[in-house]
Design a protein around this motif. Structure first.
Motif, mmCIF file in Angstrom:
data_model
loop_
_atom_site.group_PDB
_atom_site.id
_atom_site.type_symbol
_atom_site.label_atom_id
_atom_site.label_comp_id
_atom_site.label_asym_id
_atom_site.label_seq_id
_atom_site.Cartn_x
_atom_site.Cartn_y
_atom_site.Cartn_z
ATOM 1 N N HIS A 51 0.834 -1.190 0.000
ATOM 2 C CA HIS A 51 0.000 0.000 0.000
ATOM 3 C C HIS A 51 0.870 1.241 0.000
ATOM 4 N N THR A 52 0.478 2.222 -0.812
ATOM 5 C CA THR A 52 1.177 3.502 -0.873
ATOM 6 C C THR A 52 0.469 4.498 0.028
ATOM 7 N N PRO A 87 -5.972 5.243 -1.453
ATOM 8 C CA PRO A 87 -6.867 4.191 -0.945
ATOM 9 C C PRO A 87 -6.240 2.808 -1.109
ATOM 10 N N LEU A 88 -6.588 1.918 -0.214
ATOM 11 C CA LEU A 88 -6.182 0.517 -0.314
ATOM 12 C C LEU A 88 -7.319 -0.258 -0.962
ATOM 13 N N PHE A 89 -7.031 -0.975 -2.065
ATOM 14 C CA PHE A 89 -8.038 -1.764 -2.763
ATOM 15 C C PHE A 89 -7.847 -3.236 -2.411
ATOM 16 N N VAL A 90 -8.953 -3.902 -2.028
ATOM 17 C CA VAL A 90 -8.928 -5.322 -1.710
ATOM 18 C C VAL A 90 -10.186 -5.975 -2.266
ATOM 19 N N CYS A 91 -10.174 -7.289 -2.249
ATOM 20 C CA CYS A 91 -11.358 -8.044 -2.642
ATOM 21 C C CYS A 91 -12.153 -8.430 -1.408
ATOM 22 N N TYR A 141 -14.566 2.014 3.184
ATOM 23 C CA TYR A 141 -14.471 2.055 4.638
ATOM 24 C C TYR A 141 -13.334 2.991 5.059
ATOM 25 N N GLU A 142 -13.479 3.552 6.249
ATOM 26 C CA GLU A 142 -12.447 4.427 6.818
ATOM 27 C C GLU A 142 -11.862 3.748 8.056
ATOM 28 N N VAL A 160 -10.223 2.273 2.726
ATOM 29 C CA VAL A 160 -10.166 0.929 2.149
ATOM 30 C C VAL A 160 -11.366 0.748 1.226
ATOM 31 N N VAL A 161 -11.095 0.388 -0.034
ATOM 32 C CA VAL A 161 -12.152 0.130 -1.016
ATOM 33 C C VAL A 161 -12.232 -1.378 -1.250
#
Length: 461
Positions: free
Chosen positions: A237-238, A242-246, A293-294, A313-314
């Motif tokens: 993560h940079t 935002p952090l993208f996850v499944c 989400y935050e 987080v997306v």
């Protein structure tokens, strides 16, 4: 009638004119021509304990006065005055002026004098902390010339924080507040609101005046503590994006906050959309539903100063993979891990581990070393074969053969000292101490110690 008085008074004055030079040479003054007046005692009948006051009686020709003082000491007199230094206990005092004329007592005058104590002034704050700070030099840094620090046990506050103060015994008195080291301050009677500045020393000055000019002045030192800088990381993560996850992904958040060595971080609160989900230095959360989400981390140092950091987080509506065979492991041992992805991917590991053999495929072998955080992180990045495109990470708890202890060295024996070690899930720390006492939960990863003031040193393991 007027003419009759003049006919009587003028001859009388003419009769005295021939003898006036002789009267002057004898030391008599014009006061001899006035009719005797009643003797009166004047002065302050309400004084501050420990203060001085002057008392006066009017004297007629031939009068003299003897002073008798109760609960006070005469420090000076003139023909008709006495200066008195008053005590304070038990009171009230009394001034007795005995008037004599040609050796005979002609008057006995008394005045009761009440003692007003100086205000019993002190200051309390609405911010509390286990930290303490004692000023050794009470004059060197004092910004009020000629006035020493009256209480060397300083308030401890956080930089850039707003703290409210109260002088509870001083309501209704005349108060003067001054504050040094603050961004701003607002006095309101016996209340004071201060927004403190950067770390360093600050001071609060309060002058408290009662009726009768009874005054108490105090200068309270304030230690302004550097606030922590909250921050946390997660794999691949940079920061600032935002952090993208499944969906169904468990994300591991690792505290990376910065704090002063004298005020280490001792508390963590993790929230997702304002709901607390963890209170350790490392947190994990499984995102089962798509959405945004935050994640917010609030850290607290040993002085109760706090700081927050947030990450978005997306979660996309794509099922995540799972890394299998994850469990607590001992330092110096290795373990194989597999993933249920449809195609091979690349494995990577944090500094706490070393990959043995190839790092591309459906499985990997990792040798785990010691970790200052108590964890190692293993990440799988899937290849381009469809499905979830985002990296997947797991935290592996590592039980070290040795552990690092964080806390103040050297330490003060007159205040609580906070020490901590890495949090390892599934384990319980056992602390051993010499020349000191653990005054908090002895089986926690963070403890509070009170060192023995009679010992030169102590040990903590």
């Amino acid at each position: 009638m007027k003419n009759k008085i003049l006919r009587w008074f003028i001859p009388l004055m003419l009769a005295f004119l021939p003898i006036m030079p002789a009267m002057a040479s004898a030391g008599l003054t014009e006061a001899a021509f006035f009719i005797n007046s009643p003797n009166v005692l004047t002065g302050n009948d309400s004084v501050c304990a420990g203060s001085s006051a002057t008392y006066t009686v009017n004297l007629n020709q031939g009068d003299s006065v003897a002073w008798v003082i109760t609960y006070g000491t005469i420090t000076g007199t003139t023909a008709n005055t006495a200066t008195v230094s008053w005590g304070g206990n038990p009171g009230p005092g009394n001034v007795n002026a005995i008037i004599y004329n040609n050796g005979s007592q002609v008057a006995n005058l008394n005045m009761s004098v009440s003692f007003n104590g100086a205000p019993n002034t002190f200051i309390v704050a609405d911010f509390s902390t286990e930290c303490s700070f004692t000023m050794q030099d009470t004059t060197g840094e004092n910004p009020i010339p000629g006035f020493g620090i009256t209480d060397t046990e300083c308030f401890v506050v956080c930089e850039n924080s707003t703290v409210n103060y109260l002088a509870p015994n001083s309501a209704g008195n005349h108060l003067t507040w001054q504050v040094f080291g603050a961004q701003s301050f607002t006095p309101n009677g016996n209340e004071l609101s201060v927004t403190w500045g950067a770390k360093g020393m600050g001071y609060i000055y309060l002058k408290d005046s009662l009726s009768g000019n009874c005054v108490t002045e105090i200068v309270k030192c304030v230690q302004i503590v550097e606030e922590p800088q909250a921050f946390f990381t997660t794999a691949s993560h940079t920061p600032g994006t935002p952090l993208f996850v499944c969906k169904n992904t468990t994300v591991n958040f690792v505290d990376a906050s910065i704090s002063s060595p004298n005020a280490p971080i001792v508390g963590w609160v993790w929230e997702i959309d304002n709901n607390i989900f963890s209170t350790g230095s490392v947190a994990s959360y499984e995102f089962n539903l798509p959405g945004t989400y935050e994640i917010t981390l609030t850290v607290f140092n040993a002085c109760n100063c706090s700081s927050t950091y947030s990450m978005t987080v997306v979660v996309e509506n794509i099922p995540a993979y799972e890394i299998e065979c994850v469990s607590t492991i001992c330092e110096g041992t290795s373990e194989f891990y597999t993933v249920n992805a449809p195609c091979a991917g690349e494995w990577s590991v944090s500094a706490a581990g070393t990959i043995i053999g190839p790092n591309v495929g459906f499985s990997v072998n990792v040798l785990w070393n010691s970790s200052s955080t108590g964890f190692g992180e293993l990440t799988f990045t899937p290849g381009p074969c469809g499905g979830c495109p985002y990296p997947l990470s797991v935290l592996v708890p590592i039980i070290s053969t040795t552990a690092s202890i964080f806390g103040p060295i050297p330490a003060c024996s007159n205040k609580p000292n906070v020490y901590s070690t890495a949090h390892v899930p599934g384990s319980t720390p056992v602390w051993t101490i010499t020349n000191g006492t653990i005054i908090s939960n002895p089986n926690a990863f963070s403890i509070t110690v009170l060192w023995d003031s009679t010992a030169a040193n102590g040990t903590l393991t």
